[in-house]
Write an enzyme that holds these catalytic residues in place. Structure first.
Site, PDB file in Angstrom:
ATOM      1  N   ARG A 172      43.275  10.439  -4.526  1.00 35.21           N
ATOM      2  CA  ARG A 172      41.933  10.070  -5.001  1.00 35.21           C
ATOM      3  C   ARG A 172      42.035   9.315  -6.332  1.00 35.21           C
ATOM      4  NH1 ARG A 172      39.116  13.737  -7.355  1.00 35.21           N
ATOM      5  NH2 ARG A 172      39.524  15.367  -5.813  1.00 35.21           N
ATOM      6  N   TYR A 204      20.857  -8.770  -4.254  1.00 36.11           N
ATOM      7  CA  TYR A 204      21.200  -8.136  -2.986  1.00 36.11           C
ATOM      8  C   TYR A 204      20.328  -6.888  -2.768  1.00 36.11           C
ATOM      9  CZ  TYR A 204      23.791  -5.182   0.227  1.00 36.11           C
ATOM     10  OH  TYR A 204      24.121  -4.343   1.252  1.00 36.11           O
ATOM     11  N   LYS A 220      33.488  -9.421   1.301  1.00 35.40           N
ATOM     12  CA  LYS A 220      33.078 -10.788   1.579  1.00 35.40           C
ATOM     13  C   LYS A 220      34.256 -11.762   1.404  1.00 35.40           C
ATOM     14  CE  LYS A 220      29.149  -8.813   2.267  1.00 35.40           C
ATOM     15  NZ  LYS A 220      28.823  -7.777   1.362  1.00 35.40           N
ATOM     16  N   ASP A 258      27.563  -9.706 -10.824  1.00 31.60           N
ATOM     17  CA  ASP A 258      27.946  -9.589  -9.413  1.00 31.60           C
ATOM     18  C   ASP A 258      28.366 -10.992  -8.973  1.00 31.60           C
ATOM     19  OD1 ASP A 258      28.081  -9.526  -6.662  1.00 31.60           O
ATOM     20  OD2 ASP A 258      26.456  -8.081  -6.437  1.00 31.60           O
TER      21      ASP A 258
HETATM   22  C1  PLP Z   1      25.833  -9.911  -3.622  1.00 30.24           C
HETATM   23  C2  PLP Z   1      26.271  -8.591  -3.048  1.00 30.24           C
HETATM   24  N1  PLP Z   1      26.647  -7.617  -3.887  1.00 30.24           N
HETATM   25  C3  PLP Z   1      27.027  -6.401  -3.429  1.00 30.24           C
HETATM   26  C4  PLP Z   1      27.053  -6.128  -2.078  1.00 30.24           C
HETATM   27  C5  PLP Z   1      27.459  -4.750  -1.596  1.00 30.24           C
HETATM   28  O1  PLP Z   1      28.738  -4.775  -1.075  1.00 30.24           O
HETATM   29  P1  PLP Z   1      29.261  -3.801   0.092  1.00 30.24           P
HETATM   30  O2  PLP Z   1      28.514  -4.143   1.329  1.00 30.24           O
HETATM   31  O3  PLP Z   1      30.725  -4.115   0.141  1.00 30.24           O
HETATM   32  O4  PLP Z   1      29.003  -2.404  -0.341  1.00 30.24           O
HETATM   33  C6  PLP Z   1      26.667  -7.115  -1.171  1.00 30.24           C
HETATM   34  C7  PLP Z   1      26.661  -6.842   0.268  1.00 30.24           C
HETATM   35  O5  PLP Z   1      26.185  -7.624   1.067  1.00 30.24           O
HETATM   36  C8  PLP Z   1      26.265  -8.390  -1.676  1.00 30.24           C
HETATM   37  O6  PLP Z   1      25.858  -9.375  -0.857  1.00 30.24           O
END
Ligand code: PLP
Length: 379
Positions: A46, A98, A195, A170
């Site tokens: 962990r 998001y 992604k 982000d």
């Molecule tokens: C801009 C953005 N940030 C964060 C996330 C969250 O990531 P995860 O789906 O890997 O938890 C996403 C998911 O689509 C996203 O598009």
């Protein structure tokens, strides 16, 4: 060394026991100790795993950071950042972000007494109006998901520094190949590695990159205490994906540009949201802080009904109708009912995310096939 070379070699040392050129998947939960408290740097998985350690070094290289931290998802990485805060603290976040981040902020952390202000970040100066003594964090998403709005990271970071407020960016939509927030003054860069970093739609993963050792310790402590750790197989997959990030991103950018211009010239299309257009509201900032404009875009149709949008969404043959983005294959998405369904409708509409908006993640197939596919889907 140049970026392409660094990306391929990031965190990749031959395995000391066998010479394996690829870091093995250390599928273990614990490590044998020589004597109590005496170990080889690994105690319990962990907290540490060698496959993850290698990936974390690669993450740091990608964002020119001192430290990388690897999480079980992008949302888990977001969760860890917000857990740095205490009841009464305030966060300023983009009003176009998001849907899962919005859900985490509004449905989980708000009830623990953290206050979120969702604001338009097109003009960095606008942010100062919301900063007070309780403000601890500015949360930037740029380009935003799904409207491709651009925030000036350098300008926001400068304002934040004056007020001793932390900035987290982000950076999922741009990827570290196109944009490096820490170089522009941000404290933390976050990615949904699901992604572009993973790049093959086969893994859920997240990461944080940062330079401050004390902040790294706090985030590591939160992660080990709360348990949002990735498995070694997932770390292996993300690390493998990263090795081709630069070539994939080059093609995403080329295809993105072609598809964006095709859409803009299509008689049935009303508006295309893509930050590479010279008349995009923050085009100059995008050019300043990004090395390319990527393959993410959204558009609306002249017939602005949900029914017509649904028809297009269900008619593509190459673009697959699915959540997510950043993989080699092209995806088409309906934010209002899919990725952003957790945002209340009034809130969505107010921020410009209409019921008929269609989002594309343009992949690295042949651009002609992608254009032909969209053309036939729009009829
Ligand atoms: C801009 C953005 N940030 C964060 C996330 C969250 O990531 P995860 O789906 O890997 O938890 C996403 C998911 O689509 C996203 O598009």
């Amino acid at each position: 060394m140049k970026l392409a070379t660094r990306i391929i070699h990031a965190g990749a040392e031959p395995d000391p026991s066998t010479g394996a050129i690829m870091v093995p998947v250390y599928q273990t939960s614990t490590y044998v100790q020589i004597a109590p408290g005496q170990n080889k740097g690994y105690e319990y998985a962990r907290s540490q795993n060698p496959t993850r350690t290698a990936l974390e070094s690669a993450f740091a290289v990608l964002e020119n950071a001192k430290f990388g931290l690897s999480f079980s998802s992008g949302v888990a990485a977001t969760d860890a950042v917000i857990k740095l805060l205490s009841p009464g603290d305030e966060v300023i976040a983009s009003n176009d972000l998001y849907g899962g981040s919005y859900r985490l902020f509004s449905k989980i952390f708000q009830k623990f007494g953290i206050k979120f202000h969702y604001i338009n970040m097109l003009d960095a100066d606008h942010i100062s109006d919301y900063i007070n003594n309780n403000t601890k964090l500015i949360w930037i998403e740029t380009p935003t998901n799904p409207l491709m709005n651009i925030t000036d990271i350098e300008a926001v970071a400068a304002i934040a520094k004056q007020h001793k407020v932390m900035v987290c960016v982000d950076n999922t939509f741009a990827s570290p190949y196109l944009q490096n927030p820490l170089d522009l003054g941000a404290d933390i860069a976050l990615h949904s590695a699901t992604k572009y970093l993973g790049g093959h739609s086969d893994v859920i993963h997240g990461c944080l990159m940062l330079n401050d050792a004390e902040l790294r310790e706090k985030l590591f402590f939160i992660q080990k205490s709360c348990g949002a750790v990735p498995g070694p197989q997932d770390c292996f997959l993300v690390h493998r994906g990263i090795k081709t990030l630069h070539v994939r991103m080059q093609r995403h950018c080329e295809n993105g540009e072609k598809v964006a211009h095709f859409l803009r010239n299509h008689p049935k299309v009303e508006k295309v949201y893509w930050c590479g257009f010279e008349d995009h509201p923050n085009y100059d900032i995008a050019r300043k802080q990004m090395r390319g404009f990527g393959g993410m875009m959204s558009f609306t149709l002249k017939d602005d009904s949900k029914e017509t949008a649904y028809k297009v969404l269900s008619s593509t043959r190459v673009f697959a109708l699915a959540e997510s983005l950043g993989g080699v294959e092209s995806l088409i998405n309906h934010p209002a009912s899919m990725t952003h369904a957790s945002i209340p409708r009034e809130e969505r509409i107010k921020n410009g995310l209409s019921d008929s908006l269609i989002r594309l993640s343009v992949g690295i197939e042949d651009a002609d096939d992608l254009i032909e596919d969209l053309n036939q889907a729009m009829g």
